[in-house]
Design a protein around this motif. Structure first.
Motif, short mmCIF file in Angstrom:
data_model
loop_
_atom_site.label_atom_id
_atom_site.label_comp_id
_atom_site.label_asym_id
_atom_site.label_seq_id
_atom_site.Cartn_x
_atom_site.Cartn_y
_atom_site.Cartn_z
N TYR A 156 0.81 -1.22 0.00
CA TYR A 156 0.00 0.00 0.00
C TYR A 156 0.85 1.27 0.00
N ASN A 157 2.10 1.16 0.51
CA ASN A 157 2.94 2.35 0.56
C ASN A 157 3.20 2.94 -0.83
N THR A 158 3.23 2.07 -1.83
CA THR A 158 3.46 2.59 -3.18
C THR A 158 2.18 2.60 -4.00
N ASN A 159 1.12 2.02 -3.43
CA ASN A 159 -0.07 1.79 -4.23
C ASN A 159 -1.32 2.37 -3.57
N HIS A 160 -1.33 3.68 -3.43
CA HIS A 160 -2.51 4.33 -2.85
C HIS A 160 -2.70 5.68 -3.52
N GLN A 161 -3.95 6.16 -3.46
CA GLN A 161 -4.20 7.51 -3.99
C GLN A 161 -4.48 8.43 -2.82
N PRO A 162 -3.68 9.49 -2.67
CA PRO A 162 -3.95 10.42 -1.58
C PRO A 162 -5.24 11.20 -1.84
N THR A 163 -5.98 11.51 -0.80
CA THR A 163 -7.14 12.40 -0.91
C THR A 163 -6.87 13.56 0.04
N THR A 164 -7.77 14.52 0.14
CA THR A 164 -7.49 15.69 0.99
C THR A 164 -7.36 15.32 2.46
N ASP A 165 -8.18 14.36 2.90
CA ASP A 165 -8.09 14.01 4.32
C ASP A 165 -7.77 12.54 4.56
N GLY A 166 -7.06 11.93 3.61
CA GLY A 166 -6.69 10.53 3.80
C GLY A 166 -6.14 9.92 2.52
N PHE A 167 -6.59 8.71 2.23
CA PHE A 167 -6.11 8.03 1.03
C PHE A 167 -7.09 6.93 0.66
N VAL A 168 -6.97 6.48 -0.58
CA VAL A 168 -7.80 5.37 -1.07
C VAL A 168 -6.86 4.23 -1.47
N ILE A 169 -7.20 3.03 -1.02
CA ILE A 169 -6.37 1.86 -1.36
C ILE A 169 -7.27 0.81 -2.01
N GLU A 170 -6.73 0.15 -3.03
CA GLU A 170 -7.45 -0.97 -3.60
C GLU A 170 -6.95 -2.21 -2.88
N MET A 171 -7.83 -2.85 -2.14
CA MET A 171 -7.39 -3.99 -1.31
C MET A 171 -8.53 -4.98 -1.10
N GLU A 172 -8.18 -6.15 -0.58
CA GLU A 172 -9.20 -7.13 -0.26
C GLU A 172 -9.89 -6.73 1.04
N ARG A 173 -11.15 -7.04 1.11
CA ARG A 173 -11.93 -6.71 2.30
C ARG A 173 -11.30 -7.32 3.56
N ASP A 174 -10.82 -8.56 3.43
CA ASP A 174 -10.24 -9.27 4.57
C ASP A 174 -9.02 -8.57 5.17
N ALA A 175 -8.38 -7.72 4.36
CA ALA A 175 -7.15 -7.09 4.83
C ALA A 175 -7.41 -5.78 5.58
N ILE A 176 -8.68 -5.35 5.58
CA ILE A 176 -8.99 -4.04 6.20
C ILE A 176 -8.71 -4.01 7.72
N PRO A 177 -9.20 -5.00 8.51
CA PRO A 177 -9.03 -4.89 9.98
C PRO A 177 -7.57 -4.76 10.39
N LYS A 178 -6.71 -5.51 9.73
CA LYS A 178 -5.30 -5.49 10.10
C LYS A 178 -4.68 -4.11 9.87
#
Ligand SMILES: Nc1ncnc2c1ncn2[C@@H]1O[C@H](COP(=O)(O)OP(=O)(O)OP(=O)(O)O)[C@@H](O)[C@H]1O
Ligand SMILES: [Mg+2]
Length: 308
Positions: A250-272
């Protein structure tokens, strides 16, 4: 799917003068599905449709309707098709019913029962005796749909059918199309240059650009896509620090937004990931998941070129 396709395009090309308008187009359509034919203006949608309905001959390739090559047996291939290319032709000063009767006279074997059946199918029973000039645009479209269905085609083609309809009208038309596809087990091909419409209406989308098929997309219901890659939007503070803490990839694969970022990821990986950010004392104001819209996929496939 193992059943016979209703339509098969095999390497269809069309050149006019020295310009190639359609370039090696191949696809198959099956009964019961509503398929979107999506592409920017001038992509070749209408040209492809004109070839499928036999209004124009391809330069090369084959088109089969219910297994019948339209060049070899035009009459029997064409009887399986119902089409509305541009606006349906209706007589405004006649009732909806008279319009259908008038049209039925030009086609073989349409019974009165069939007329009543299609009227019911498109939800016009209560208004069918009234003059078409009193109809809303949505009702006219549905009368056109009824007309195209009279001879029980296996394939229904609609070229930009929602032109001019408002969002409510589009939604209503979509519901009727779905209903028709299921009840009549007909295959529906709908062309449009509007992603939002296609996304609402279709099970599957063929994306065409400059006469070439550049993508196919199965449109999924949200529940079905839980294990798929999703777009997850994080609203965090401080943003810079949180981004610095993102683990690979995710460090190289995210889109910054004004108050955070958007990541394309599997649902299962969200809690971690949430846990990790919390551990590092990042404040989390929101975590929102959404399935990628067709528009985003389209822009990815076409390399950022918009459809409109
Ligand atoms: N008879 C013709 N002679 C020359 N060029 C043509 C002819 N018909 C279509 N074209 C060209 O072929 C290309 C595809 O046109 P077509 O009408 O199939 O596109 P479309 O995807 O239906 O676009 P729209 O969304 O604007 O309806 C365009 O560049 C158009 O100018
Ligand atoms: Mg067109």
């Amino acid at each position: 799917m193992s059943k016979q396709p209703v339509v098969q395009l095999e390497g269809i090309s069309k050149s006019i003068g020295n310009k190639t308008i359609i370039d090696q187009l191949s696809f198959e359509l099956y009964s019961g599905e509503v398929v979107g034919f999506l592409g920017p203006n001038g992509a070749g949608k209408t040209t492809t449709i004109r070839m499928i309905v036999g209004l124009m001959a391809p330069t090369s390739g084959r088109i089969l309707i219910q297994g019948v090559d339209i060049e070899q047996d035009f009459e029997s291939a064409i009887q399986h098709i119902g089409a509305i290319v541009e606006n349906p032709e209706l007589y405004k000063y006649m009732s909806g019913y008279k319009n259908l009767v008038h049209y039925a006279r030009m086609v073989e074997g349409v019974t009165e029962e069939r007329i009543n059946e299609v009227v019911e199918l498109v939800g016009l029973t209560n208004r069918i005796e009234q003059k078409v000039k009193t109809y809303s645009l949505g009702m006219r479209q549905r009368l056109g749909l009824a007309q195209a269905l009279l001879h029980q085609p296996r394939l229904l083609i609609l070229d930009e059918p929602t032109n001019g309809l408002d969002p409510a009208g589009i939604r209503e038309f979509r519901d009727y199309l779905r209903h028709v596809a299921e009840k009549e087990d007909v295959c529906v091909l709908v062309s449009s240059h509007l992603l939002s419409e296609i996304e609402l209406m279709c099970d599957r989308t063929l994306i065409i650009q400059s006469g070439k098929l550049i993508g196919q997309k199965q449109i999924q219901l949200e529940e079905e896509s839980k294990t798929e890659q999703q777009l997850v939007q994080f609203e965090v503070s401080p943003v810079e620090k949180a981004i610095g803490l993102l683990p690979s990839p995710y460090n190289t694969n995210h889109q910054p937004t004004t108050d955070g970022f958007v990541i394309e990821m599997e649902r299962d990986a969200i809690p971690k990931l949430v846990q990790k950010l919390v551990e590092k004392e990042i404040e989390i104001f929101g975590v929102e998941t959404r399935v990628k819209s067709l528009e985003e996929e389209f822009l990815e496939i076409t390399g950022g070129r918009s459809v409109d």
